[in-house]
Design a protein around this motif. Structure first.
Motif, PDB file in Angstrom:
ATOM      1  N   ILE A 133      47.996  45.943  42.083  1.00 16.22           N
ATOM      2  CA  ILE A 133      49.253  45.178  42.002  1.00 16.22           C
ATOM      3  C   ILE A 133      50.391  45.987  42.622  1.00 16.22           C
ATOM      4  N   SER A 134      50.462  47.266  42.267  1.00 14.51           N
ATOM      5  CA  SER A 134      51.516  48.125  42.789  1.00 14.51           C
ATOM      6  C   SER A 134      51.441  48.229  44.309  1.00 14.51           C
ATOM      7  N   GLN A 135      50.239  48.440  44.828  1.00 14.20           N
ATOM      8  CA  GLN A 135      50.086  48.634  46.272  1.00 14.20           C
ATOM      9  C   GLN A 135      50.322  47.353  47.060  1.00 14.20           C
ATOM     10  N   VAL A 136      49.845  46.218  46.539  1.00 15.51           N
ATOM     11  CA  VAL A 136      50.008  44.990  47.308  1.00 15.51           C
ATOM     12  C   VAL A 136      51.482  44.587  47.389  1.00 15.51           C
ATOM     13  N   MET A 137      52.242  44.863  46.330  1.00 12.40           N
ATOM     14  CA  MET A 137      53.658  44.536  46.388  1.00 12.40           C
ATOM     15  C   MET A 137      54.426  45.557  47.231  1.00 12.40           C
ATOM     16  N   GLU A 138      53.890  46.763  47.344  1.00 10.76           N
ATOM     17  CA  GLU A 138      54.447  47.728  48.308  1.00 10.76           C
ATOM     18  C   GLU A 138      54.228  47.215  49.730  1.00 10.76           C
ATOM     19  N   SER A 139      53.050  46.626  49.968  1.00 11.48           N
ATOM     20  CA  SER A 139      52.783  46.066  51.296  1.00 11.48           C
ATOM     21  C   SER A 139      53.731  44.915  51.599  1.00 11.48           C
ATOM     22  N   TYR A 140      54.068  44.142  50.583  1.00 14.69           N
ATOM     23  CA  TYR A 140      55.030  43.047  50.751  1.00 14.69           C
ATOM     24  C   TYR A 140      56.419  43.596  51.074  1.00 14.69           C
ATOM     25  N   ALA A 141      56.851  44.575  50.311  1.00 17.18           N
ATOM     26  CA  ALA A 141      58.192  45.137  50.505  1.00 17.18           C
ATOM     27  C   ALA A 141      58.340  45.776  51.880  1.00 17.18           C
ATOM     28  N   ASN A 142      57.264  46.419  52.369  1.00 15.33           N
ATOM     29  CA  ASN A 142      57.299  47.124  53.656  1.00 15.33           C
ATOM     30  C   ASN A 142      56.743  46.300  54.804  1.00 15.33           C
ATOM     31  N   MET A 143      56.358  45.048  54.507  1.00 15.09           N
ATOM     32  CA  MET A 143      55.772  44.163  55.513  1.00 15.09           C
ATOM     33  C   MET A 143      54.619  44.851  56.240  1.00 15.09           C
ATOM     34  N   SER A 144      53.692  45.405  55.452  1.00 20.88           N
ATOM     35  CA  SER A 144      52.557  46.154  56.003  1.00 20.88           C
ATOM     36  C   SER A 144      51.270  45.358  55.821  1.00 20.88           C
ATOM     37  N   ASP A 145      50.828  44.711  56.884  1.00 19.31           N
ATOM     38  CA  ASP A 145      49.557  43.986  56.784  1.00 19.31           C
ATOM     39  C   ASP A 145      48.376  44.941  56.665  1.00 19.31           C
ATOM     40  N   GLU A 146      48.517  46.149  57.201  1.00 17.47           N
ATOM     41  CA  GLU A 146      47.447  47.146  57.094  1.00 17.47           C
ATOM     42  C   GLU A 146      47.206  47.538  55.634  1.00 17.47           C
ATOM     43  N   LEU A 147      48.277  47.810  54.895  1.00 24.12           N
ATOM     44  CA  LEU A 147      48.132  48.159  53.488  1.00 24.12           C
ATOM     45  C   LEU A 147      47.600  46.972  52.698  1.00 24.12           C
ATOM     46  N   ALA A 148      48.051  45.773  53.021  1.00 22.06           N
ATOM     47  CA  ALA A 148      47.569  44.578  52.322  1.00 22.06           C
ATOM     48  C   ALA A 148      46.059  44.425  52.488  1.00 22.06           C
ATOM     49  N   ARG A 149      45.560  44.646  53.689  1.00 21.83           N
ATOM     50  CA  ARG A 149      44.114  44.551  53.931  1.00 21.83           C
ATOM     51  C   ARG A 149      43.364  45.626  53.142  1.00 21.83           C
ATOM     52  N   HIS A 150      43.945  46.806  53.063  1.00 23.82           N
ATOM     53  CA  HIS A 150      43.320  47.900  52.299  1.00 23.82           C
ATOM     54  C   HIS A 150      43.226  47.539  50.828  1.00 23.82           C
ATOM     55  N   VAL A 151      44.296  46.967  50.281  1.00 21.32           N
ATOM     56  CA  VAL A 151      44.298  46.580  48.869  1.00 21.32           C
ATOM     57  C   VAL A 151      43.209  45.540  48.609  1.00 21.32           C
ATOM     58  N   ALA A 152      43.094  44.575  49.497  1.00 24.80           N
ATOM     59  CA  ALA A 152      42.092  43.520  49.318  1.00 24.80           C
ATOM     60  C   ALA A 152      40.683  44.092  49.278  1.00 24.80           C
ATOM     61  N   GLU A 153      40.448  45.164  50.011  1.00 29.88           N
ATOM     62  CA  GLU A 153      39.129  45.794  49.999  1.00 29.88           C
ATOM     63  C   GLU A 153      38.785  46.343  48.618  1.00 29.88           C
ATOM     64  N   ASN A 154      39.805  46.770  47.867  1.00 30.06           N
ATOM     65  CA  ASN A 154      39.564  47.333  46.534  1.00 30.06           C
ATOM     66  C   ASN A 154      39.037  46.297  45.550  1.00 30.06           C
ATOM     67  N   ASP A 155      39.241  45.013  45.865  1.00 26.87           N
ATOM     68  CA  ASP A 155      38.739  43.972  44.969  1.00 26.87           C
ATOM     69  C   ASP A 155      37.218  44.008  44.873  1.00 26.87           C
ATOM     70  N   LYS A 156      36.560  44.533  45.909  1.00 27.29           N
ATOM     71  CA  LYS A 156      35.096  44.652  45.859  1.00 27.29           C
ATOM     72  C   LYS A 156      34.676  45.578  44.720  1.00 27.29           C
ATOM     73  N   ARG A 157      35.444  46.630  44.486  1.00 23.50           N
ATOM     74  CA  ARG A 157      35.130  47.557  43.400  1.00 23.50           C
ATOM     75  C   ARG A 157      35.371  46.901  42.046  1.00 23.50           C
ATOM     76  N   VAL A 158      36.406  46.070  41.949  1.00 26.81           N
ATOM     77  CA  VAL A 158      36.633  45.320  40.715  1.00 26.81           C
ATOM     78  C   VAL A 158      35.427  44.425  40.433  1.00 26.81           C
ATOM     79  N   ASP A 159      34.930  43.760  41.462  1.00 26.82           N
ATOM     80  CA  ASP A 159      33.765  42.889  41.297  1.00 26.82           C
ATOM     81  C   ASP A 159      32.533  43.687  40.862  1.00 26.82           C
ATOM     82  N   GLU A 160      32.362  44.879  41.430  1.00 26.09           N
ATOM     83  CA  GLU A 160      31.219  45.724  41.061  1.00 26.09           C
ATOM     84  C   GLU A 160      31.289  46.131  39.595  1.00 26.09           C
ATOM     85  N   LEU A 161      32.466  46.534  39.161  1.00 25.75           N
ATOM     86  CA  LEU A 161      32.641  46.922  37.763  1.00 25.75           C
ATOM     87  C   LEU A 161      32.416  45.728  36.835  1.00 25.75           C
ATOM     88  N   ASP A 162      32.864  44.559  37.273  1.00 24.64           N
ATOM     89  CA  ASP A 162      32.647  43.347  36.483  1.00 24.64           C
ATOM     90  C   ASP A 162      31.152  43.065  36.337  1.00 24.64           C
TER      91      ASP A 162
END
Length: 219
Positions: A133-162
């Protein structure tokens, strides 16, 4: 800067400020819900539930602000994408808070004497979601599509833990009577955390759209 652009920049700045407040609220709600789970603190869980109306109110404010920008200032191109993305991000933040409230409500029904299960994985899911949450909103504030894509990749780890937590809990349900509903409660908590990860992924997609006009599927 023309008077039009001054009005647009000021209106967008107000939206950003309210989205920052929504982000802080969502993070606090999730952190408090997870702490209530770990400590079986009913008072803290009730606090999360009772505060949720504030987040709903903030979402409505952001929606109205965005609609006013669209109606009165008629933004073009990148400004239009930013306003539309901001409105959608507000909805996702409100839903993240709803999932945190659901976790808190589950805590209120749990029997603390039966507290056990794959809490390490569930706690890791909560920590990872907070960081996302912290990182994706940082990507919004800085208009960084690169960081946004990186954050989305972390969702795979959430799915694995689930999957790991759910497999352990399903095995418990298959081999033992869940008379206290403890394993079932933890399954639902894992579900809500997994959905929070998905919501963050949705925000990441909106940031990429805002910056690049592309509409990727990052999940």
């Amino acid at each position: 800067m023309t008077s039009y652009h001054r009005l647009l920049v000021g209106a967008e700045a107000q939206v950003h400020q309210n989205l920052q407040s929504m982000t802080q609220f969502a993070q606090e709600a999730l952190e408090e819900a997870m702490n209530a789970l770990k400590t079986q603190n009913g008072e803290l869980a009730r606090k999360v539930v009772e505060k949720d109306l504030k987040q709903n109110h903030l979402m409505r404010i952001v929606e109205q602000e965005c609609l006013q920008i669209l109606a009165k200032l008629e933004p073009k191109a990148s400004d239009l994408r930013e306003v539309v993305a901001s409105m959608q991000i507000a909805v996702e933040l409100e839903r993240i808070s709803d999932h945190a409230k659901s976790i808190a409500n589950i805590v209120l029904t749990m029997d603390s004497e039966e507290f056990s299960g794959p809490m390490d994985r569930i706690a890791d899911m909560g920590d990872l979601c907070l960081n996302m949450i912290s990182q994706v909103m940082e990507s919004y504030a800085n208009m960084s599509d690169e960081l946004a894509r990186h954050v989305a990749e972390n969702d795979k780890r959430v799915d694995e833990l689930d999957e790991e937590a759910s497999s352990s809990l399903m095995m418990t349900l298959m081999t033992c009577a869940d008379t206290s509903m403890h394993a079932t409660h933890l399954l639902w908590i894992a579900y809500h955390l997994e959905r929070i990860g998905d919501r963050v992924g949705n925000i990441a997609e909106r940031v990429v759209f805002m910056v690049t006009a592309d509409t990727p599927e990052l999940g």
